[in-house]
Write a protein that holds these residues in place. Structure first.
Motif, PDB file in Angstrom:
ATOM      1  N   UNK A 113       0.834  -1.206   0.000  1.00  0.00           N
ATOM      2  CA  UNK A 113       0.000   0.000   0.000  1.00  0.00           C
ATOM      3  C   UNK A 113       0.867   1.254   0.000  1.00  0.00           C
ATOM      4  N   UNK A 114       2.044   1.193   0.610  1.00  0.00           N
ATOM      5  CA  UNK A 114       2.938   2.352   0.580  1.00  0.00           C
ATOM      6  C   UNK A 114       3.378   2.661  -0.838  1.00  0.00           C
ATOM      7  N   UNK A 115       3.652   1.626  -1.615  1.00  0.00           N
ATOM      8  CA  UNK A 115       3.997   1.842  -3.019  1.00  0.00           C
ATOM      9  C   UNK A 115       2.792   2.358  -3.791  1.00  0.00           C
ATOM     10  N   UNK A 116       1.599   1.858  -3.442  1.00  0.00           N
ATOM     11  CA  UNK A 116       0.389   2.344  -4.090  1.00  0.00           C
ATOM     12  C   UNK A 116       0.153   3.827  -3.818  1.00  0.00           C
ATOM     13  N   UNK A 117       0.731   4.327  -2.738  1.00  0.00           N
ATOM     14  CA  UNK A 117       0.568   5.745  -2.420  1.00  0.00           C
ATOM     15  C   UNK A 117       1.112   6.651  -3.509  1.00  0.00           C
ATOM     16  N   UNK A 118       1.968   6.115  -4.359  1.00  0.00           N
ATOM     17  CA  UNK A 118       2.479   6.925  -5.468  1.00  0.00           C
ATOM     18  C   UNK A 118       1.404   7.173  -6.512  1.00  0.00           C
ATOM     19  N   UNK A 119       0.317   6.411  -6.484  1.00  0.00           N
ATOM     20  CA  UNK A 119      -0.743   6.586  -7.474  1.00  0.00           C
ATOM     21  C   UNK A 119      -1.371   7.978  -7.424  1.00  0.00           C
ATOM     22  N   UNK A 120      -1.752   8.500  -6.236  1.00  0.00           N
ATOM     23  CA  UNK A 120      -2.299   9.861  -6.218  1.00  0.00           C
ATOM     24  C   UNK A 120      -1.324  10.906  -6.759  1.00  0.00           C
ATOM     25  N   UNK A 121      -0.036  10.708  -6.508  1.00  0.00           N
ATOM     26  CA  UNK A 121       0.957  11.642  -7.034  1.00  0.00           C
ATOM     27  C   UNK A 121       0.998  11.556  -8.557  1.00  0.00           C
ATOM     28  N   UNK A 151      11.149   6.299  -3.669  1.00  0.00           N
ATOM     29  CA  UNK A 151      12.522   5.792  -3.782  1.00  0.00           C
ATOM     30  C   UNK A 151      13.074   5.341  -2.436  1.00  0.00           C
ATOM     31  N   UNK A 152      12.611   5.972  -1.359  1.00  0.00           N
ATOM     32  CA  UNK A 152      13.030   5.542  -0.023  1.00  0.00           C
ATOM     33  C   UNK A 152      12.531   4.122   0.254  1.00  0.00           C
ATOM     34  N   UNK A 153      11.318   3.834  -0.208  1.00  0.00           N
ATOM     35  CA  UNK A 153      10.756   2.488  -0.007  1.00  0.00           C
ATOM     36  C   UNK A 153      11.374   1.492  -0.981  1.00  0.00           C
ATOM     37  N   UNK A 154      11.431   1.873  -2.252  1.00  0.00           N
ATOM     38  CA  UNK A 154      11.945   0.980  -3.295  1.00  0.00           C
ATOM     39  C   UNK A 154      13.437   1.243  -3.471  1.00  0.00           C
ATOM     40  N   UNK A 155      14.205   0.881  -2.498  1.00  0.00           N
ATOM     41  CA  UNK A 155      15.661   1.049  -2.557  1.00  0.00           C
ATOM     42  C   UNK A 155      16.273  -0.086  -3.374  1.00  0.00           C
ATOM     43  N   UNK A 156      17.482   0.120  -3.911  1.00  0.00           N
ATOM     44  CA  UNK A 156      18.107  -0.965  -4.694  1.00  0.00           C
ATOM     45  C   UNK A 156      18.230  -2.273  -3.921  1.00  0.00           C
ATOM     46  N   UNK A 157      18.618  -2.186  -2.630  1.00  0.00           N
ATOM     47  CA  UNK A 157      18.754  -3.420  -1.857  1.00  0.00           C
ATOM     48  C   UNK A 157      17.398  -4.079  -1.620  1.00  0.00           C
ATOM     49  N   UNK A 158      16.342  -3.253  -1.419  1.00  0.00           N
ATOM     50  CA  UNK A 158      15.004  -3.810  -1.232  1.00  0.00           C
ATOM     51  C   UNK A 158      14.504  -4.461  -2.516  1.00  0.00           C
ATOM     52  N   UNK A 159      14.830  -3.857  -3.661  1.00  0.00           N
ATOM     53  CA  UNK A 159      14.385  -4.404  -4.936  1.00  0.00           C
ATOM     54  C   UNK A 159      15.061  -5.737  -5.224  1.00  0.00           C
ATOM     55  N   UNK A 275       5.610  -2.676   9.606  1.00  0.00           N
ATOM     56  CA  UNK A 275       6.383  -2.052   8.526  1.00  0.00           C
ATOM     57  C   UNK A 275       7.772  -1.661   9.000  1.00  0.00           C
ATOM     58  N   UNK A 276       8.734  -1.743   8.090  1.00  0.00           N
ATOM     59  CA  UNK A 276      10.113  -1.377   8.416  1.00  0.00           C
ATOM     60  C   UNK A 276      10.229   0.141   8.557  1.00  0.00           C
ATOM     61  N   UNK A 277      11.346   0.574   9.111  1.00  0.00           N
ATOM     62  CA  UNK A 277      11.595   2.009   9.266  1.00  0.00           C
ATOM     63  C   UNK A 277      11.607   2.704   7.915  1.00  0.00           C
ATOM     64  N   UNK A 278      12.210   2.059   6.900  1.00  0.00           N
ATOM     65  CA  UNK A 278      12.265   2.656   5.570  1.00  0.00           C
ATOM     66  C   UNK A 278      10.863   2.802   4.979  1.00  0.00           C
ATOM     67  N   UNK A 279      10.043   1.782   5.177  1.00  0.00           N
ATOM     68  CA  UNK A 279       8.667   1.851   4.665  1.00  0.00           C
ATOM     69  C   UNK A 279       7.897   2.975   5.346  1.00  0.00           C
ATOM     70  N   UNK A 280       8.043   3.086   6.666  1.00  0.00           N
ATOM     71  CA  UNK A 280       7.331   4.124   7.402  1.00  0.00           C
ATOM     72  C   UNK A 280       7.805   5.510   6.991  1.00  0.00           C
ATOM     73  N   UNK A 281       9.129   5.667   6.805  1.00  0.00           N
ATOM     74  CA  UNK A 281       9.677   6.962   6.405  1.00  0.00           C
ATOM     75  C   UNK A 281       9.201   7.345   5.011  1.00  0.00           C
ATOM     76  N   UNK A 282       9.278   6.404   4.071  1.00  0.00           N
ATOM     77  CA  UNK A 282       8.834   6.689   2.716  1.00  0.00           C
ATOM     78  C   UNK A 282       7.348   7.010   2.659  1.00  0.00           C
ATOM     79  N   UNK A 283       6.557   6.243   3.416  1.00  0.00           N
ATOM     80  CA  UNK A 283       5.113   6.505   3.446  1.00  0.00           C
ATOM     81  C   UNK A 283       4.814   7.875   4.025  1.00  0.00           C
ATOM     82  N   UNK A 284       5.553   8.275   5.073  1.00  0.00           N
ATOM     83  CA  UNK A 284       5.348   9.582   5.682  1.00  0.00           C
ATOM     84  C   UNK A 284       5.640  10.706   4.685  1.00  0.00           C
ATOM     85  N   UNK A 285       6.700  10.553   3.902  1.00  0.00           N
ATOM     86  CA  UNK A 285       7.039  11.564   2.897  1.00  0.00           C
ATOM     87  C   UNK A 285       5.939  11.664   1.842  1.00  0.00           C
ATOM     88  N   UNK A 286       5.447  10.510   1.410  1.00  0.00           N
ATOM     89  CA  UNK A 286       4.409  10.498   0.375  1.00  0.00           C
ATOM     90  C   UNK A 286       3.110  11.103   0.897  1.00  0.00           C
TER      91      UNK A 286
END
Length: 322
Positions: A113-121, A151-159, A275-286
């Motif tokens: 759902x955090x990645x889906x948050x990019x849809x409104x943008x 990008x904070x959520x979809x990091x290279x290491x996460x991908x 959720x991981x810290x990265x997921x929470x941070x990225x979601x907060x930014x979005x």
């Protein structure tokens, strides 16, 4: 933005009952979408093929919709003024659903759902060329900041560790374009017509594949969950159609963020996921970017109303000029 400016910004929205109803509907719909995702993930955990879950989602949807909305009960409901757009919208929803179910096999609810948050943008970015709702510099800055959050959520290491993220990104793009098309159709077709076509594309694509993906559900509970997937999706998207018929896509888009609350809650209760810290941070930014879009939209409408000439006091404008 100061507290006084924020209060003034929401004024135009608060004075427009249709927009308020649209916002309310947009806040309710995510409850059903979170239930849809959670049920799909539970089914994947029981060994049900995600494509079978996708088929049931649309089979139930079409059954429910045609029971109430069909050419017999509503003559002319199948006549669309923009049939290619209706077909495109239906296929986009199918693509978003199928890719999301594939992603949920290995990703947390909060991650998808955090990645889906990019849809409104993405909606805000595409609303200009496709809907004529052009973005200001502030809006574009907010969109850019939101994609930094992605990008904070979809990091290279996460991908690398979770390639299913690509499925989620594909689902997000399909959904964003689906929202744009839904808003576009609201100007041409009725809500009933749009609902009539919603599930037909997915059912048409999945039906020929059924002999290869069908496995008899192991229990009545699995049957109930498969049916629930269709119920959650049907109700959620019905509310979405009603919302977009009452307010612009750029205004409604940020309110889909309330789904993160339900996704995190269901993820913890059903799967023990946090959720991981990265997921929470990225979601907060979005989310912050989405709220900035909302505030900017309200301010622009307030300024536009200030520039409108006041109505004549003697009612002369309502009489024909001779």
């Amino acid at each position: 933005m100061s507290a006084r400016q924020a209060g003034e910004a929401v004024g135009p929205v608060a004075r427009d009952p249709r927009r308020l109803v649209g916002i309310a509907l947009m806040c309710i719909a995510p409850v059903f979408f979170a239930g849809l995702d959670a049920t799909g993930k539970v089914l994947a955990g029981t060994g049900v093929d995600p494509l079978l879950t996708t088929f049931m989602r649309y089979a139930v949807n079409v059954t429910l919709v045609t029971a109430f909305i069909n050419p017999v009960t509503r003559p002319g409901v199948s006549r669309s003024r923009r049939l290619p757009l209706q077909i495109l919208r239906s296929l986009l929803l199918f693509g978003s659903t199928a890719l999301n179910f594939l992603a949920l096999r290995s990703l947390q609810l909060a991650e998808t759902i955090s990645i889906q948050f990019a849809a409104p943008l993405t909606v805000a970015l595409l609303a200009g060329p496709l809907l004529g709702e052009w973005s200001s510099r502030m809006r574009l800055a907010a969109v850019a900041a939101g994609f930094v959050g992605v990008l904070v959520i979809v990091r290279p290491d996460a991908l690398v560790a979770k390639p299913a993220i690509l499925f989620s990104l594909g689902a997000m793009l399909c959904y964003a374009i689906y929202v744009i098309v839904t808003r576009k159709l609201a100007a041409y077709d009725s809500t009933a017509t749009t609902m009539f076509y919603t599930g037909l594309g997915g059912l048409a694509v999945m039906s020929p594949l059924l002999p290869w993906i069908w496995t008899a559900p192991a229990s009545g509970t699995v049957w109930a969950m498969l049916i629930a997937v269709g119920l959650f999706g049907t109700i959620g998207h019905w509310l979405l159609v009603l919302a977009h018929a009452r307010a612009p896509a750029s205004l409604l888009a940020p309110f889909i963020y309330t789904q993160i609350l339900w996704s995190v809650l269901l993820g913890y209760l059903l799967f023990g996921d946090m959720p991981s810290l990265w997921t929470m941070l990225g979601a907060a930014i979005i989310v912050a970017s989405g709220l900035a879009l909302l505030g900017e939209d309200a301010l622009m409408r307030r300024h536009a109303r200030r520039r409108e000439p006041p109505p004549p006091r003697d009612g002369a404008a309502s009489r024909p000029q001779r």
